[in-house]
Design a protein around this motif. Structure first.
Motif, mmCIF file in Angstrom:
data_model
loop_
_atom_site.group_PDB
_atom_site.id
_atom_site.type_symbol
_atom_site.label_atom_id
_atom_site.label_comp_id
_atom_site.label_asym_id
_atom_site.label_seq_id
_atom_site.Cartn_x
_atom_site.Cartn_y
_atom_site.Cartn_z
ATOM 1 N N MET A 162 -5.797 -115.076 45.146
ATOM 2 C CA MET A 162 -6.912 -114.456 45.825
ATOM 3 C C MET A 162 -8.017 -115.508 45.934
ATOM 4 O O MET A 162 -8.370 -116.139 44.960
ATOM 5 C CB MET A 162 -7.393 -113.241 45.029
ATOM 6 C CG MET A 162 -8.298 -112.344 45.813
ATOM 7 S SD MET A 162 -8.794 -110.862 44.889
ATOM 8 C CE MET A 162 -7.471 -109.771 45.322
ATOM 9 N N THR A 163 -8.554 -115.656 47.122
ATOM 10 C CA THR A 163 -9.609 -116.657 47.325
ATOM 11 C C THR A 163 -10.945 -116.121 46.856
ATOM 12 O O THR A 163 -11.112 -114.920 46.605
ATOM 13 C CB THR A 163 -9.715 -117.025 48.823
ATOM 14 O OG1 THR A 163 -10.179 -115.883 49.533
ATOM 15 C CG2 THR A 163 -8.392 -117.497 49.378
ATOM 16 N N GLU A 199 -12.306 -113.456 49.224
ATOM 17 C CA GLU A 199 -11.686 -112.145 49.034
ATOM 18 C C GLU A 199 -12.205 -111.458 47.777
ATOM 19 O O GLU A 199 -12.408 -110.250 47.756
ATOM 20 C CB GLU A 199 -10.166 -112.286 48.955
ATOM 21 C CG GLU A 199 -9.527 -112.681 50.267
ATOM 22 C CD GLU A 199 -8.048 -112.998 50.107
ATOM 23 O OE1 GLU A 199 -7.630 -113.366 48.980
ATOM 24 O OE2 GLU A 199 -7.322 -112.899 51.102
ATOM 25 N N THR A 200 -12.433 -112.232 46.711
ATOM 26 C CA THR A 200 -12.946 -111.679 45.460
ATOM 27 C C THR A 200 -14.354 -111.147 45.648
ATOM 28 O O THR A 200 -14.674 -110.043 45.198
ATOM 29 C CB THR A 200 -12.936 -112.757 44.353
ATOM 30 O OG1 THR A 200 -11.610 -113.253 44.209
ATOM 31 C CG2 THR A 200 -13.412 -112.184 43.036
ATOM 32 N N LEU A 260 -14.195 -108.025 47.717
ATOM 33 C CA LEU A 260 -13.693 -106.920 46.909
ATOM 34 C C LEU A 260 -14.790 -106.382 45.991
ATOM 35 O O LEU A 260 -14.982 -105.166 45.879
ATOM 36 C CB LEU A 260 -12.485 -107.367 46.082
ATOM 37 C CG LEU A 260 -11.873 -106.314 45.174
ATOM 38 C CD1 LEU A 260 -11.358 -105.138 45.998
ATOM 39 C CD2 LEU A 260 -10.745 -106.925 44.356
#
Length: 85
Positions: free
Chosen positions: A1-2, A5-6, A9
């Protein structure tokens, strides 16, 4: 997960948690209004069953449900905004 993206999220989770808290607060507001009204009507019914004449004036705090509904109506646009963002 980049990292992107983190972060995305975490942002989505934070928005979800905020919306959930608003929903819980709105639920409590609705519950309080309904309980006040239902309990008052039940109290009147029990009094009538026992032979007491019901006073036609509203209960002393009759304005509270109206204030609660107004507060609830103020939450609804905020909740929509939270989910939309």
């Amino acid at each position: 997960m980049t990292t992107y993206e983190t972060v995305d999220l975490h942002t989505r989770v934070a928005r979800y948690e905020a919306a959930l808290e608003e929903l819980r607060a709105a639920h409590q507001d609705v519950r309080a209004v309904l309980q006040d009204q239902i309990l008052y009507e039940r109290w009147q019914q029990l009094g009538a069953d026992l032979g007491f004449v019901a006073n036609q004036s509203p209960p002393p705090d009759q304005s509270r449900p109206q204030r609660d509904l107004q507060a609830l109506n103020e939450h609804l646009p905020q909740m929509s905004d939270t989910w939309a963002s």
